[in-house]
Design a protein around this motif. Structure first.
Motif, PDB file in Angstrom:
ATOM      1  N   UNK A 258       2.680  -3.800  32.057  1.00 12.19           N
ATOM      2  CA  UNK A 258       3.339  -4.219  33.295  1.00 12.19           C
ATOM      3  C   UNK A 258       2.759  -5.563  33.722  1.00 12.19           C
ATOM      4  N   UNK A 259       3.647  -6.510  34.035  1.00 12.70           N
ATOM      5  CA  UNK A 259       3.251  -7.859  34.413  1.00 12.70           C
ATOM      6  C   UNK A 259       3.791  -8.196  35.796  1.00 12.70           C
ATOM      7  N   UNK A 260       3.164  -9.215  36.422  1.00 14.90           N
ATOM      8  CA  UNK A 260       3.712  -9.763  37.660  1.00 14.90           C
ATOM      9  C   UNK A 260       4.830 -10.752  37.376  1.00 14.90           C
ATOM     10  N   UNK A 261       4.729 -11.427  36.247  1.00 10.29           N
ATOM     11  CA  UNK A 261       5.717 -12.436  35.883  1.00 10.29           C
ATOM     12  C   UNK A 261       6.222 -12.156  34.472  1.00 10.29           C
ATOM     13  N   UNK A 262       7.295 -12.795  34.135  1.00  6.25           N
ATOM     14  CA  UNK A 262       7.871 -12.659  32.804  1.00  6.25           C
ATOM     15  C   UNK A 262       6.967 -13.359  31.801  1.00  6.25           C
ATOM     16  N   UNK A 263       6.338 -12.633  30.892  1.00  6.09           N
ATOM     17  CA  UNK A 263       5.427 -13.277  29.930  1.00  6.09           C
ATOM     18  C   UNK A 263       6.136 -14.216  28.968  1.00  6.09           C
ATOM     19  N   UNK A 264       7.468 -14.123  28.850  1.00  7.57           N
ATOM     20  CA  UNK A 264       8.185 -15.088  28.033  1.00  7.57           C
ATOM     21  C   UNK A 264       8.168 -16.470  28.679  1.00  7.57           C
ATOM     22  N   UNK A 265       8.192 -16.490  29.998  1.00  5.64           N
ATOM     23  CA  UNK A 265       8.182 -17.766  30.714  1.00  5.64           C
ATOM     24  C   UNK A 265       6.774 -18.243  31.038  1.00  5.64           C
ATOM     25  N   UNK A 266       5.821 -17.328  31.039  1.00  5.19           N
ATOM     26  CA  UNK A 266       4.435 -17.679  31.344  1.00  5.19           C
ATOM     27  C   UNK A 266       3.538 -17.179  30.218  1.00  5.19           C
ATOM     28  N   UNK A 267       3.527 -17.872  29.087  1.00  9.27           N
ATOM     29  CA  UNK A 267       2.703 -17.435  27.946  1.00  9.27           C
ATOM     30  C   UNK A 267       1.228 -17.365  28.341  1.00  9.27           C
ATOM     31  N   UNK A 268       0.568 -16.354  27.851  1.00  7.92           N
ATOM     32  CA  UNK A 268      -0.847 -16.200  28.137  1.00  7.92           C
ATOM     33  C   UNK A 268      -1.155 -15.369  29.364  1.00  7.92           C
ATOM     34  N   UNK A 269      -0.118 -15.014  30.139  1.00  4.79           N
ATOM     35  CA  UNK A 269      -0.353 -14.190  31.321  1.00  4.79           C
ATOM     36  C   UNK A 269      -0.808 -12.807  30.899  1.00  4.79           C
ATOM     37  N   UNK A 270      -1.750 -12.245  31.633  1.00  5.07           N
ATOM     38  CA  UNK A 270      -2.314 -10.954  31.287  1.00  5.07           C
ATOM     39  C   UNK A 270      -1.587  -9.834  32.034  1.00  5.07           C
ATOM     40  N   UNK A 271      -1.413  -8.688  31.393  1.00  8.64           N
ATOM     41  CA  UNK A 271      -0.782  -7.562  32.097  1.00  8.64           C
ATOM     42  C   UNK A 271      -1.707  -7.007  33.170  1.00  8.64           C
ATOM     43  N   UNK A 272      -1.107  -6.517  34.252  1.00  7.91           N
ATOM     44  CA  UNK A 272      -1.910  -5.904  35.304  1.00  7.91           C
ATOM     45  C   UNK A 272      -2.112  -4.417  35.050  1.00  7.91           C
ATOM     46  N   UNK A 273      -1.266  -3.837  34.196  1.00  9.88           N
ATOM     47  CA  UNK A 273      -1.413  -2.432  33.822  1.00  9.88           C
ATOM     48  C   UNK A 273      -1.007  -2.279  32.369  1.00  9.88           C
ATOM     49  N   UNK A 274      -1.749  -1.443  31.646  1.00 15.45           N
ATOM     50  CA  UNK A 274      -1.436  -1.201  30.246  1.00 15.45           C
ATOM     51  C   UNK A 274      -1.701   0.250  29.924  1.00 15.45           C
ATOM     52  N   UNK A 275      -1.014   0.763  28.924  1.00 13.82           N
ATOM     53  CA  UNK A 275      -1.246   2.136  28.502  1.00 13.82           C
ATOM     54  C   UNK A 275      -0.384   2.487  27.308  1.00 13.82           C
ATOM     55  N   UNK A 276      -0.462   3.736  26.895  1.00 17.43           N
ATOM     56  CA  UNK A 276       0.324   4.212  25.763  1.00 17.43           C
ATOM     57  C   UNK A 276       1.176   5.389  26.218  1.00 17.43           C
ATOM     58  N   UNK A 277       2.228   5.630  25.463  1.00 17.52           N
ATOM     59  CA  UNK A 277       3.096   6.778  25.704  1.00 17.52           C
ATOM     60  C   UNK A 277       2.695   7.887  24.752  1.00 17.52           C
ATOM     61  N   UNK A 278       2.393   9.049  25.287  1.00 21.08           N
ATOM     62  CA  UNK A 278       2.079  10.197  24.463  1.00 21.08           C
ATOM     63  C   UNK A 278       3.262  11.145  24.391  1.00 21.08           C
ATOM     64  N   UNK A 279       3.185  12.136  23.523  1.00 23.08           N
ATOM     65  CA  UNK A 279       4.303  13.054  23.348  1.00 23.08           C
ATOM     66  C   UNK A 279       4.502  13.957  24.556  1.00 23.08           C
ATOM     67  N   UNK A 280       3.505  14.017  25.459  1.00 24.62           N
ATOM     68  CA  UNK A 280       3.648  14.852  26.660  1.00 24.62           C
ATOM     69  C   UNK A 280       4.292  14.091  27.818  1.00 24.62           C
ATOM     70  N   UNK A 281       4.641  12.828  27.622  1.00 22.83           N
ATOM     71  CA  UNK A 281       5.309  12.071  28.686  1.00 22.83           C
ATOM     72  C   UNK A 281       6.675  12.686  28.981  1.00 22.83           C
ATOM     73  N   UNK A 282       6.972  12.867  30.249  1.00 22.51           N
ATOM     74  CA  UNK A 282       8.270  13.345  30.692  1.00 22.51           C
ATOM     75  C   UNK A 282       8.828  12.347  31.687  1.00 22.51           C
ATOM     76  N   UNK A 283      10.097  12.009  31.524  1.00 22.08           N
ATOM     77  CA  UNK A 283      10.769  11.075  32.430  1.00 22.08           C
ATOM     78  C   UNK A 283      11.873  11.837  33.140  1.00 22.08           C
TER      79      UNK A 283
END
Length: 762
Positions: free
Chosen positions: A68-93
């Protein structure tokens, strides 16, 4: 990097993530394509001091990794994500439906761990179409995680190292693994469009090859006859219902050159200026109350010219309930209601509206076409005396009647959308083909412990950093508009002559189904009379509050050539025998029924059976109910068969294959429409828990885990004593070797009484 099981689409096609195509060879296709989803969403939540927030965020789904980013990383190369993680098989949407934001509507998705629902978070989109695309993105991420897990830890580490593939490198194996183009799938138009669409939805916006049919997986008793055609819209009468004398069902059906998501948005929109463009009858509509994301109460007034007489002013209170099926079909139920905020109004006569439903179903379009199409059906209940009078004697007066104007709303929608080109194309997805990702993340970053966290941990955020919680001004500077296209996939159901082929198809299905049980074992005698249960087996069709067995002839299942032509065939006799049904009630949900000392599984006769499948349908209410179905096999399960893989497989595999087909045989027509006849993968719709021990597998189906399922069950329970429902249980076939499908078990429930449920005592 491994990818999802979806195949690559042709360059220039739309919505490639929906083109699942043939489901065979999924692993091989997964090794050729790299899918990356990205777009703008709202991040919703509550911070550490109890303040609700709604931030505009750029979400990136790359394989099983999410950022998850504050800005579009395509337009702002090098911007760091503010949140990161992985999807596991127990994820429910879970779809939470519509929610008000700044005077407009957003569509909210809740992400949580089905094993620990305290780990959760919410995101929201501007349209139902974007919400659907994000759900597909999360589903693909889960497939990625499942694929890596199935290959073992060594393969998992290798895949982590190959997340970003360098096509110019010297590692030939990597180049072969990354054969083909990356799929960069963009969802949404950008922050300005997201804000504009969700906060100002009321702004006024300046059949060939189709085979008629409900497209369901159960055969219904309706007999629709076309009685009139108006402006390309056909009006039908249900001849079978008319002959019963219980009222008349009519419907209008039209093909609209627009995406189903767009038509759904237009139908729910209450803005008078937009409705004036297509709705001849309604003057004003006003939202009275919103009970949840899928249910609201609306107050409205009618045009007086359709009500001649001294009391011409009419108003009404309408309840609307809507949901989207797993095949993307939208259903809107409309029925009369009351509300304390809208008592009878002076000078107006309160009109009790006719119950009605809207169904919006996507249709196939040619591969090269840029136009989406959907089939819109408006079904209306009418008094039989009025209908036959208009139909047989006074055709001219029918054109001036309220039911006729209601049926003509489909024609109004068709013309309105046809006159507004901007509505014909769904602004939901752009597919970009690239040989390398424009947003690169190093392998070492994915080895960080932070990334090993599940994504709902990252998105929930018990406490927000000062950097994230104070960025409203920065968000206002974002700008990222794009032209969007989409291509929808709809499974095609073709007609065949069942009178000629049904017997042969039954034999083929039964022959293949026999391979699911051990052919070398001698069958045992399965006698249902040996087992006692709380719901009795019906003696005849007149018996009530009971269950009976039935064959699979009323259900449509995947045939031998389904992966090639999407043909479905009539089901044969079920593989397993229904031996008992329990009907329990309790204050809390009931699971692990098979371990209960008084369960039939624990009795001497139950222990001697080679295999028992227990389906525990947990029904949310006050009190809670459990409908427990016991199916028995006369031989042990063949461990190399599809059933063997399901019984002894992982929960991920079971969730992706456990399928149920419902059919309301008798009952109120709106309940039939709400339940539908489409097959549902229960493991993807609601939370299922599996208990495998000894000679049994128990599946506890928590219907209350889905807001949509809770809503439908609430409607069904109101009519349960007057309905007859058929259910078929299957394991979905996805590979050529697994076809044709077979029916695992069936049941008919005849007018069940809620007060007949008994407590489950220790």
């Amino acid at each position: 990097m491994a990818a999802t099981s979806a195949p690559l689409s042709k360059p220039g096609s739309q919505g490639s993530s929906e083109r699942y195509g043939s489901e065979s060879g999924a692993e091989e296709k997964a090794q050729r394509a790299t899918f990356e989803y990205f777009g703008w969403v709202y991040h919703l939540g509550v911070n550490s001091i109890g303040r609700e927030y709604c931030h505009l965020r750029f979400l990136f789904v790359r394989g099983k990794y999410m950022e998850m980013y504050k800005r579009d990383p395509h337009q702002f190369p090098g911007i760091k994500p503010i949140r990161r993680g992985v999807v596991g098989y127990t994820l429910t949407v879970e779809e939470l439906g519509r929610r008000k934001l700044n005077g407009g509507d957003i569509y909210v998705l809740r992400l949580y761990n089905r094993l620990d629902e305290t780990r959760k978070g919410e995101i929201a989109c501007a349209s139902a179409g974007e919400a659907r695309k994000w759900m597909e993105a999360f589903d693909h991420a889960k497939q990625q995680a499942e694929y890596e897990l199935s290959r073992g830890s060594g393969a998992r580490n290798k895949l982590n190292m190959e997340t970003e593939i360098n096509l110019e490198g010297h590692r030939h194996s990597v180049r072969r693994y990354a054969h083909g183009l990356k799929e960069l799938i963009k969802i949404g138009q950008g922050p300005e469009s997201l804000l504009r669409q969700s906060s100002n939805l009321g702004v006024k916006v300046r059949s060939d090859g189709y085979i008629e049919g409900d497209g369901g997986d159960a055969i219904e008793a309706h007999e629709w006859k076309c009685v009139r055609t108006i402006d390309g819209v056909r009006i039908f009468e249900d001849v079978a219902a008319s002959q019963s004398g219980k009222g008349v069902l009519t419907k209008s059906v039209g093909v609209i050159d627009a995406n189903a998501d767009i038509v759904f948005e237009v139908l729910l929109n209450l803005d008078r200026h937009q409705r004036y463009e297509w709705d001849m009858l309604t003057v004003d509509l006003e939202l009275v109350d919103s009970l949840d994301g899928h249910y609201d109460i609306v107050y409205g007034t009618y045009d007086p010219k359709y009500f001649p007489g001294w009391y011409s002013k009419r108003d009404f209170v309408l309840a609307r309930q809507w949901f989207r099926g797993q095949d993307g079909t939208y259903t809107i139920l409309q029925f009369p209601s009351t509300h304390k905020k809208r008592p009878p109004r002076s000078g107006y006569r309160r009109t009790k509206i006719n119950p009605s439903t809207w169904e919006i179903r996507r249709l196939n379009t040619p591969m090269a076409s840029n136009t989406a199409r959907c089939l819109v059906t408006h079904t209306l209940e009418m008094p039989s005396t009025s209908w036959f009078t208009w139909k047989n004697n006074h055709h001219s007066k029918f054109e001036n009647s309220v039911p006729f104007v209601l049926l003509c709303q489909v024609a109004g929608l068709k013309e309105y959308i046809g006159a507004n080109p901007a509505l014909k194309f769904e602004a939901s997805t752009t597919v970009v083909h690239s040989t390398s990702s424009e947003v690169s993340v190093s392998n070492t970053e994915y080895e960080d412990t932070e990334v090993r966290d599940e994504f709902y941990d990252a998105i929930a955020g018990d406490s927000l950093s000062e950097d994230e919680d104070s960025d409203d001004d920065n968000d206002a500077e974002l700008d990222n508009d794009a032209e969007l296209d989409k291509k929808d996939k709809k499974v095609k159901l073709k007609n065949v002559s069942w009178a000629i082929t049904s017997l042969a198809l039954k034999r083929i299905s039964a022959l293949d189904a026999n391979k699911e049980l051990d052919p070398n074992a001698s069958p045992v005698n399965v006698d249902p009379s040996q087992f006692h249960c709380s719901m009795h087996q019906g003696k005849d069709k007149k018996d009530t509050n009971c269950w009976t067995t039935l064959d699979g002839a009323g259900f449509m299942i995947r045939g031998k050539t389904y992966l090639e032509d999407n043909y479905k065939v009539m089901g044969g006799d079920p593989l397993l025998k229904l031996i008992a049904v329990d009907w329990f009630k309790a204050d809390n949900t009931m699971n692990k029924i098979a371990l209960h000392p008084k369960s039939l599984v624990q009795c001497e006769a139950g222990k001697k059976l080679p295999f028992i499948l227990i389906i525990n349908l947990e029904i949310p209410a006050k009190p809670n109910y459990s409908l427990v179905l016991y199916y028995a096999a006369d031989r042990p399960v063949n461990k190399n068969s599809l059933l063997g893989k399901f019984v002894d497989g992982t929960d991920m595999f079971r969730d992706s294959r456990f399928k149920l087909i419902p059919s309301i045989v008798e009952g109120y027509w709106m309940v039939k429409r709400a339940v539908g006849t489409k097959a549902c993968l229960l493991g993807k719709a609601v939370t299922c828990k599996y208990l495998r021990q000894d000679n049994f597998l128990e599946i506890d189906v928590d219907i209350g885990s889905s807001s949509v399922a809770r809503s439908i069950i609430g409607l069904v329970l109101g009519y349960v004593t007057s309905i007859v429902v058929d259910l078929a249980i299957l394991i979905e076939a996805k590979e050529e070797t697994e076809l044709p499908e077979y029916i695992l078990g069936t049941i008919r429930l005849n007018r069940v009484k809620l007060d007949s449920a008994i407590p489950l005592q220790g």
